[in-house]
Design a protein around this motif. Structure first.
Motif, mmCIF file in Angstrom:
data_model
loop_
_atom_site.group_PDB
_atom_site.id
_atom_site.type_symbol
_atom_site.label_atom_id
_atom_site.label_comp_id
_atom_site.label_asym_id
_atom_site.label_seq_id
_atom_site.Cartn_x
_atom_site.Cartn_y
_atom_site.Cartn_z
ATOM 1 N N VAL A 10 0.847 -0.608 -0.068
ATOM 2 C CA VAL A 10 0.708 -0.301 0.121
ATOM 3 C C VAL A 10 1.053 0.995 -0.205
ATOM 4 N N ILE A 11 0.256 2.087 -0.773
ATOM 5 C CA ILE A 11 1.333 3.793 -0.688
ATOM 6 C C ILE A 11 0.616 4.591 -0.965
ATOM 7 N N ALA A 12 0.597 5.503 -0.645
ATOM 8 C CA ALA A 12 0.442 6.962 -0.591
ATOM 9 C C ALA A 12 1.118 7.688 -1.541
ATOM 10 N N VAL A 13 0.407 8.377 -2.290
ATOM 11 C CA VAL A 13 1.299 9.472 -2.999
ATOM 12 C C VAL A 13 0.943 10.915 -3.148
ATOM 13 N N GLU A 14 1.554 11.914 -3.029
ATOM 14 C CA GLU A 14 1.374 12.932 -3.303
ATOM 15 C C GLU A 14 2.120 14.277 -3.864
ATOM 16 N N MET A 15 1.205 14.851 -4.852
ATOM 17 C CA MET A 15 2.091 16.163 -5.782
ATOM 18 C C MET A 15 1.518 16.815 -5.306
ATOM 19 N N PRO A 16 2.394 18.549 -5.602
ATOM 20 C CA PRO A 16 1.839 19.372 -5.544
ATOM 21 C C PRO A 16 0.667 20.182 -5.930
ATOM 22 N N ALA A 17 -0.520 20.799 -5.588
ATOM 23 C CA ALA A 17 -1.704 21.704 -7.033
ATOM 24 C C ALA A 17 -1.743 23.363 -6.474
ATOM 25 N N GLN A 18 -2.074 24.076 -6.890
ATOM 26 C CA GLN A 18 -2.440 24.777 -7.488
ATOM 27 C C GLN A 18 -3.215 25.341 -5.696
ATOM 28 N N ARG A 19 -2.191 26.745 -5.559
ATOM 29 C CA ARG A 19 -2.970 27.773 -4.502
ATOM 30 C C ARG A 19 -2.328 27.022 -2.836
ATOM 31 N N GLY A 20 -0.876 26.024 -2.922
ATOM 32 C CA GLY A 20 -1.135 25.782 -1.733
ATOM 33 C C GLY A 20 -1.382 24.350 -1.181
ATOM 34 N N GLN A 21 -2.753 23.878 -2.360
ATOM 35 C CA GLN A 21 -3.182 22.625 -1.844
ATOM 36 C C GLN A 21 -1.861 21.500 -2.224
ATOM 37 N N ARG A 22 -2.907 20.283 -2.172
ATOM 38 C CA ARG A 22 -2.064 18.745 -2.654
ATOM 39 C C ARG A 22 -3.038 17.588 -3.070
ATOM 40 N N PHE A 23 -2.105 17.064 -4.279
ATOM 41 C CA PHE A 23 -3.086 15.955 -4.536
ATOM 42 C C PHE A 23 -2.292 14.819 -4.182
ATOM 43 N N GLY A 24 -3.381 14.254 -3.668
ATOM 44 C CA GLY A 24 -3.320 12.692 -3.090
ATOM 45 C C GLY A 24 -3.450 11.608 -2.643
ATOM 46 N N ALA A 25 -3.185 10.379 -2.610
ATOM 47 C CA ALA A 25 -3.922 9.100 -3.200
ATOM 48 C C ALA A 25 -3.625 8.338 -2.445
ATOM 49 N N ILE A 26 -4.782 7.046 -1.777
ATOM 50 C CA ILE A 26 -3.733 6.236 -1.481
ATOM 51 C C ILE A 26 -4.168 4.745 -1.882
ATOM 52 N N TYR A 27 -3.082 4.439 -2.501
ATOM 53 C CA TYR A 27 -3.285 2.996 -3.366
ATOM 54 C C TYR A 27 -2.734 1.360 -3.044
ATOM 55 N N GLN A 28 -3.968 0.227 -2.477
ATOM 56 C CA GLN A 28 -3.358 -0.928 -2.547
ATOM 57 C C GLN A 28 -2.787 -1.573 -3.945
ATOM 58 N N VAL A 29 -1.229 -1.616 -4.225
ATOM 59 C CA VAL A 29 -1.068 -1.917 -5.091
ATOM 60 C C VAL A 29 -0.736 -3.259 -6.043
ATOM 61 N N ASN A 30 -0.736 -4.506 -4.740
ATOM 62 C CA ASN A 30 -0.073 -5.548 -4.773
ATOM 63 C C ASN A 30 -1.163 -6.514 -5.734
ATOM 64 N N THR A 31 -2.270 -6.302 -6.122
ATOM 65 C CA THR A 31 -3.704 -6.858 -6.437
ATOM 66 C C THR A 31 -3.471 -6.258 -7.829
ATOM 67 N N TYR A 32 -4.415 -6.428 -8.634
ATOM 68 C CA TYR A 32 -5.375 -6.225 -9.880
ATOM 69 C C TYR A 32 -6.654 -6.565 -9.882
ATOM 70 N N PRO A 33 -7.491 -5.405 -10.725
ATOM 71 C CA PRO A 33 -6.926 -3.683 -10.549
ATOM 72 C C PRO A 33 -6.803 -3.668 -8.755
ATOM 73 N N ILE A 34 -5.739 -2.329 -9.127
ATOM 74 C CA ILE A 34 -4.900 -1.646 -7.557
ATOM 75 C C ILE A 34 -6.252 -1.114 -7.214
ATOM 76 N N ILE A 35 -5.992 -0.996 -6.037
ATOM 77 C CA ILE A 35 -7.002 -1.141 -4.664
ATOM 78 C C ILE A 35 -6.978 0.339 -4.542
ATOM 79 N N PRO A 36 -7.974 1.824 -5.058
ATOM 80 C CA PRO A 36 -8.121 3.718 -4.408
ATOM 81 C C PRO A 36 -9.121 3.291 -2.569
ATOM 82 N N LEU A 37 -7.671 3.483 -2.284
ATOM 83 C CA LEU A 37 -7.666 3.289 -0.174
ATOM 84 C C LEU A 37 -8.723 4.435 -0.439
#
Length: 199
Positions: free
Chosen positions: A107-134
């Motif tokens: 399971v991995i969390a991913v963060e990317m910068p967004a505009q106006r000081g905010q964040r894009f974020g998500a957490i994915y379970q990646v040991n299966t397909y389809p991968i699961i967005p927790l």
């Protein structure tokens, strides 16, 4: 059967091509604002000596990422899929990053910068397909994202660089979908911007 994937959501363009035996080649270009001027030429050159009619399906990173780059990639992918009558797989940029790092943790969390000081974020379970967005792709305030991370103690990929190289993950995730019998229409391939570019 050949398949083509492209990633335009960052200043680094990534293209990947897979043949019928599963052999893959990919390339990245650090184009910055020149992506819009170079994309169509590089696409045509990259698939040589193939013709467009040799492709069986397409895949594209749908965002989040830069608004202009994401829009460019999605419009190009949708147009090609429509004109060539090909399935189109639209893959989350955050999911592609998580899949790229899947050997680190299930399971991995991913963060990317967004505009106006905010964040894009998500957490994915990646040991299966389809991968699961927790936690599915969304925009967070910095405080909201920190609170989410505190509640889920998973490895975090923060502000990933060289996003174009994750075109390999876009291709691999789409290929797994293809193998499962998924056949997505270009009509259903929609970008994820997350934010309005000027609000």
């Amino acid at each position: 059967m050949f398949s083509l994937a492209f990633h335009t959501t960052s200043p680094q363009l990534g293209l990947a091509l897979q043949d019928q035996t599963g052999n893959t080649r990919f390339q990245t270009w650090n184009l910055g604002h020149e992506t819009s001027n170079q994309l169509h030429h590089l696409l045509g050159t990259f698939i040589e000596p193939l013709n467009w009619q040799d492709l069986s399906w397409l895949a594209v990173a749908k965002g989040p990422g830069g608004f202009t780059g994401t829009r460019l990639g999605m419009v190009t992918a949708r147009t090609l899929a429509q004109q060539l009558h090909l399935p189109l797989f639209a893959i989350s940029s955050l999911a592609a990053v998580a899949w790229f790092h899947r050997e680190q943790h299930p399971v991995i969390a991913v963060e990317m910068p967004a505009q106006r000081g905010q964040r894009f974020g998500a957490i994915y379970q990646v040991n299966t397909y389809p991968i699961i967005p927790l936690i599915p792709d969304q925009v967070f305030t910095p405080e909201g994202w920190e609170k989410t991370l505190e509640q889920h103690s998973y490895p975090l990929i923060q502000n990933p660089s060289d996003l174009g190289q994750t075109v390999i993950s876009v291709l691999e995730l789409a290929h797994l979908g293809w193998e499962e019998g998924e056949r997505h229409s270009w009509v259903d391939a929609l970008p994820f911007y997350g934010q309005h570019p000027v609000q």
